[in-house]
Design a protein around this motif. Structure first.
Motif, PDB file in Angstrom:
ATOM      1  N   THR A  76       0.768  -1.265  -0.049  1.00  0.00           N
ATOM      2  CA  THR A  76      -0.020  -0.058  -0.303  1.00  0.00           C
ATOM      3  C   THR A  76       0.964   1.303   0.198  1.00  0.00           C
ATOM      4  O   THR A  76       1.985   1.217   0.136  1.00  0.00           O
ATOM      5  CB  THR A  76      -0.840   0.100   1.317  1.00  0.00           C
ATOM      6  N   PRO A  77       0.319   2.413   0.020  1.00  0.00           N
ATOM      7  CA  PRO A  77       1.063   3.786  -0.071  1.00  0.00           C
ATOM      8  C   PRO A  77       1.386   3.747   1.515  1.00  0.00           C
ATOM      9  O   PRO A  77       0.915   2.956   2.428  1.00  0.00           O
ATOM     10  CB  PRO A  77       0.002   4.745  -0.188  1.00  0.00           C
ATOM     11  N   ARG A  78       2.362   4.688   1.793  1.00  0.00           N
ATOM     12  CA  ARG A  78       2.547   4.921   3.279  1.00  0.00           C
ATOM     13  C   ARG A  78       2.904   6.411   3.330  1.00  0.00           C
ATOM     14  O   ARG A  78       3.098   7.188   2.530  1.00  0.00           O
ATOM     15  CB  ARG A  78       3.785   3.995   3.445  1.00  0.00           C
ATOM     16  N   PRO A  79       2.955   6.871   4.689  1.00  0.00           N
ATOM     17  CA  PRO A  79       3.395   8.143   4.980  1.00  0.00           C
ATOM     18  C   PRO A  79       4.796   8.400   4.656  1.00  0.00           C
ATOM     19  O   PRO A  79       5.465   7.399   4.252  1.00  0.00           O
ATOM     20  CB  PRO A  79       3.387   8.217   6.453  1.00  0.00           C
ATOM     21  N   ASP A  80       5.196   9.741   4.290  1.00  0.00           N
ATOM     22  CA  ASP A  80       6.510  10.090   3.894  1.00  0.00           C
ATOM     23  C   ASP A  80       7.454   9.822   4.956  1.00  0.00           C
ATOM     24  O   ASP A  80       8.015  10.773   5.691  1.00  0.00           O
ATOM     25  CB  ASP A  80       6.468  11.502   3.323  1.00  0.00           C
ATOM     26  N   TRP A  81       7.477   8.642   5.739  1.00  0.00           N
ATOM     27  CA  TRP A  81       8.327   8.295   6.849  1.00  0.00           C
ATOM     28  C   TRP A  81       9.989   8.745   6.528  1.00  0.00           C
ATOM     29  O   TRP A  81      10.936   8.977   7.459  1.00  0.00           O
ATOM     30  CB  TRP A  81       8.218   6.960   7.346  1.00  0.00           C
ATOM     31  N   ALA A  82      10.654   8.564   4.968  1.00  0.00           N
ATOM     32  CA  ALA A  82      11.656   8.957   4.757  1.00  0.00           C
ATOM     33  C   ALA A  82      11.991  10.370   5.229  1.00  0.00           C
ATOM     34  O   ALA A  82      13.075  10.693   5.436  1.00  0.00           O
ATOM     35  CB  ALA A  82      11.921   8.766   3.225  1.00  0.00           C
ATOM     36  N   ALA A  83      10.937  11.144   4.993  1.00  0.00           N
ATOM     37  CA  ALA A  83      11.279  12.748   5.143  1.00  0.00           C
ATOM     38  C   ALA A  83      11.360  12.898   6.761  1.00  0.00           C
ATOM     39  O   ALA A  83      12.173  14.029   7.045  1.00  0.00           O
ATOM     40  CB  ALA A  83       9.822  13.456   4.658  1.00  0.00           C
ATOM     41  N   ALA A  84      10.882  12.040   7.460  1.00  0.00           N
ATOM     42  CA  ALA A  84      10.880  12.155   8.846  1.00  0.00           C
ATOM     43  C   ALA A  84      12.355  11.269   9.424  1.00  0.00           C
ATOM     44  O   ALA A  84      12.606  11.399  10.590  1.00  0.00           O
ATOM     45  CB  ALA A  84       9.853  11.484   9.560  1.00  0.00           C
ATOM     46  N   GLY A  85      13.092  10.960   8.453  1.00  0.00           N
ATOM     47  CA  GLY A  85      14.367  10.274   8.960  1.00  0.00           C
ATOM     48  C   GLY A  85      14.269   8.716   8.821  1.00  0.00           C
ATOM     49  O   GLY A  85      15.267   8.158   9.055  1.00  0.00           O
ATOM     50  N   ALA A  86      13.362   7.970   8.395  1.00  0.00           N
ATOM     51  CA  ALA A  86      13.357   6.667   8.256  1.00  0.00           C
ATOM     52  C   ALA A  86      14.097   6.391   7.178  1.00  0.00           C
ATOM     53  O   ALA A  86      14.336   7.103   5.877  1.00  0.00           O
ATOM     54  CB  ALA A  86      11.663   6.132   8.288  1.00  0.00           C
ATOM     55  N   ARG A  87      14.561   4.936   7.012  1.00  0.00           N
ATOM     56  CA  ARG A  87      15.384   4.601   5.775  1.00  0.00           C
ATOM     57  C   ARG A  87      14.798   3.307   5.120  1.00  0.00           C
ATOM     58  O   ARG A  87      14.455   2.544   5.936  1.00  0.00           O
ATOM     59  CB  ARG A  87      16.864   4.183   6.180  1.00  0.00           C
ATOM     60  N   PHE A  88      14.521   3.267   3.995  1.00  0.00           N
ATOM     61  CA  PHE A  88      13.984   2.145   3.115  1.00  0.00           C
ATOM     62  C   PHE A  88      14.966   1.351   2.676  1.00  0.00           C
ATOM     63  O   PHE A  88      15.835   2.101   1.781  1.00  0.00           O
ATOM     64  CB  PHE A  88      12.876   2.477   2.304  1.00  0.00           C
ATOM     65  N   VAL A  89      15.209  -0.204   2.903  1.00  0.00           N
ATOM     66  CA  VAL A  89      16.208  -0.911   2.459  1.00  0.00           C
ATOM     67  C   VAL A  89      15.583  -2.164   1.910  1.00  0.00           C
ATOM     68  O   VAL A  89      14.551  -2.500   2.281  1.00  0.00           O
ATOM     69  CB  VAL A  89      17.277  -0.866   3.530  1.00  0.00           C
ATOM     70  N   THR A  90      16.647  -3.016   1.233  1.00  0.00           N
ATOM     71  CA  THR A  90      15.966  -3.965   0.818  1.00  0.00           C
ATOM     72  C   THR A  90      16.340  -5.195   1.719  1.00  0.00           C
ATOM     73  O   THR A  90      15.536  -6.225   1.786  1.00  0.00           O
ATOM     74  CB  THR A  90      16.849  -4.671  -0.472  1.00  0.00           C
ATOM     75  N   ASP A  91      17.112  -4.890   2.788  1.00  0.00           N
ATOM     76  CA  ASP A  91      17.556  -6.103   3.579  1.00  0.00           C
ATOM     77  C   ASP A  91      17.905  -5.447   5.005  1.00  0.00           C
ATOM     78  O   ASP A  91      18.686  -4.638   5.280  1.00  0.00           O
ATOM     79  CB  ASP A  91      18.597  -6.980   3.030  1.00  0.00           C
ATOM     80  N   VAL A  92      17.026  -5.740   5.973  1.00  0.00           N
ATOM     81  CA  VAL A  92      16.914  -5.085   7.244  1.00  0.00           C
ATOM     82  C   VAL A  92      17.724  -5.925   7.991  1.00  0.00           C
ATOM     83  O   VAL A  92      18.216  -5.403   9.154  1.00  0.00           O
ATOM     84  CB  VAL A  92      15.521  -4.960   7.840  1.00  0.00           C
TER      85      VAL A  92
END
Ligand code: CS2
Length: 407
Positions: A228-244
């Protein structure tokens, strides 16, 4: 408006995911589910579910008013409303911070079907996260992302497996193509709220019924695997990665491992808070030792940063304005120790390397359990009774589901 349904509305969620969602901007709103008590709903309703986050550690406390929560439902009394939310197409993301024990897993990491709460949920009126998800997803027709934010390796996959096992035992049909369960690593040290904090926040004129103390540091690494869509958590400092996984390993083994060791050794040494325990030279040395041992087990690409990461962790633990209780961390050891001590220990053994500090940490947990049992105090752990028995018989291996020769 897009919504998030969050299970487990404790302080950690309010210092972390809710704060990221507020910072992200946009029009996402959150409904919370309180798993047991009505206390948080009552306190927060008094301020219309807005609350004050108090960031401690700088020259002055920083007060942030967070207003992204619309309501809180109670799992024990409002299961139908919660299931209705889970079927609602506006609710696109479920997040969860129900603590390690809220997954009702056996020592092998699989759902414990014999668990009384899970058995209860099989009757169709759920009260656990797993029951709500299995029944809720079986009634849902639109995609949803289910994001575990608890301190467990592979938390998303573990949750997905638990929900699948429940669904198959309960004979529920779920269209799995609609749902994703990304893994995530979450980090922000968040102690319990005190009256002193409430008074300080009230004196400043901010919402004061349920403020949350936290540190300035925070980290959120999320597997980029959403339905689904999601909030712009990256703008708040979250990192999206392929492997956590590498991030989970470093955080669980170094931060949480050190935390649990400090909790058991610290309580045994008569300390009350983390900043006091880390100021004790003996405990500081074993903490540094445990971090160094854990660091050796991390993937090669993390080796270079691990020493600095460890130093930063010590500085975070030493934050004198966070009254982080050692007994709070000592709770639920049976659920935490496998990821915090045992995995690093096993990895070191496989490399033929000694693990004196991890061994001491494990010993401290057993000594803590023995001391509590001897003092007639109940051990705060879902396996508390079995641990009290194990303490008198010196048989901790079966609590952790490991070979006695390996303890
Ligand atoms: C702590 C964690 O209570 C505990 O077991 O180790 O809650 C820790 O403070 C957080 O994981 C920090 O992100």
């Amino acid at each position: 408006m897009p919504q998030i349904l969050h299970f487990g509305v404790g302080n950690f969620f309010r210092a972390h995911q809710a704060a990221y969602t507020a910072l992200a901007g946009g029009d996402w709103r959150i409904s919370g589910v309180s798993m047991r008590s009505d206390a948080m709903r009552r306190a927060m309703a008094a301020d219309n579910f807005a609350y004050t986050l108090v960031v401690e550690g700088g020259p002055q406390s920083e007060f942030q008013v967070i207003d992204v929560i619309d309501d809180i439902l109670l799992a024990p009394t409002q299961p139908d409303e919660i299931l209705t939310k889970l079927a609602d197409a506006d609710v696109q993301i479920v997040t969860a911070t129900v603590t390690e024990k809220g997954y009702h897993l056996a020592a092998n990491g699989e759902l414990e079907l014999g668990d009384p709460d899970i058995q209860h949920d099989m009757n169709g009126t759920p009260k656990t996260l797993i029951g709500f998800l299995a029944i809720g997803l079986s009634q849902r027709k639109t995609p949803m992302t289910i994001l575990s934010c608890d301190n467990r390796m592979d938390n998303g996959r573990v949750l997905e497996r638990a929900v699948k096992k429940f669904a198959s035992a309960a004979g529920l049909n779920i269209n799995w193509n609609l749902f994703m369960f990304p893994n995530s690593m979450v980090d922000r040290i968040t102690p319990a709220t005190t009256d002193e904090l409430r008074n300080r926040v009230a004196a400043m004129g901010y919402p004061a019924t349920a403020p949350v103390p936290t540190e300035a540091f925070s980290e959120w690494v999320i597997e980029d695997n959403f339905a689904t869509p999601r909030p712009d958590w990256a703008a708040a400092g979250a990192r999206f990665v392929t492997d956590v996984a590498p991030h989970e390993m470093r955080k669980l083994r170094m931060l949480n491992g050190a935390h649990s060791m400090l909790a058991y050794q610290g309580v045994l040494a008569g300390h009350e808070f983390v900043h006091q325990a880390i100021a004790d030279p003996t405990l500081l040395a074993t903490t540094q030792g445990l971090m160094a041992e854990a660091a050796l087990t991390l993937p090669v690409e993390l080796q270079d940063m691990s020493a600095q990461y460890g130093r930063d962790l010590i500085a975070r633990f030493a934050n004198p304005s966070l009254a982080h209780s050692l007994r709070q961390i000592a709770m639920d050891g049976s659920q935490k120790i496998p990821y915090r001590f045992l995995q690093s220990r096993t990895a070191l053994r496989e490399m033929n390397m000694p693990s004196p500090c991890l061994d001491a940490a494990l010993q401290a947990w057993m000594d803590f359990c023995r001391a509590e049992t001897k003092a007639g105090r109940q051990i705060n752990d879902p396996l508390g009774r079995a641990i009290a028995d194990a303490s008198t018989r010196d048989d901790f291996a079966h609590i952790l589901g490991v070979d006695p020769a390996k303890l």
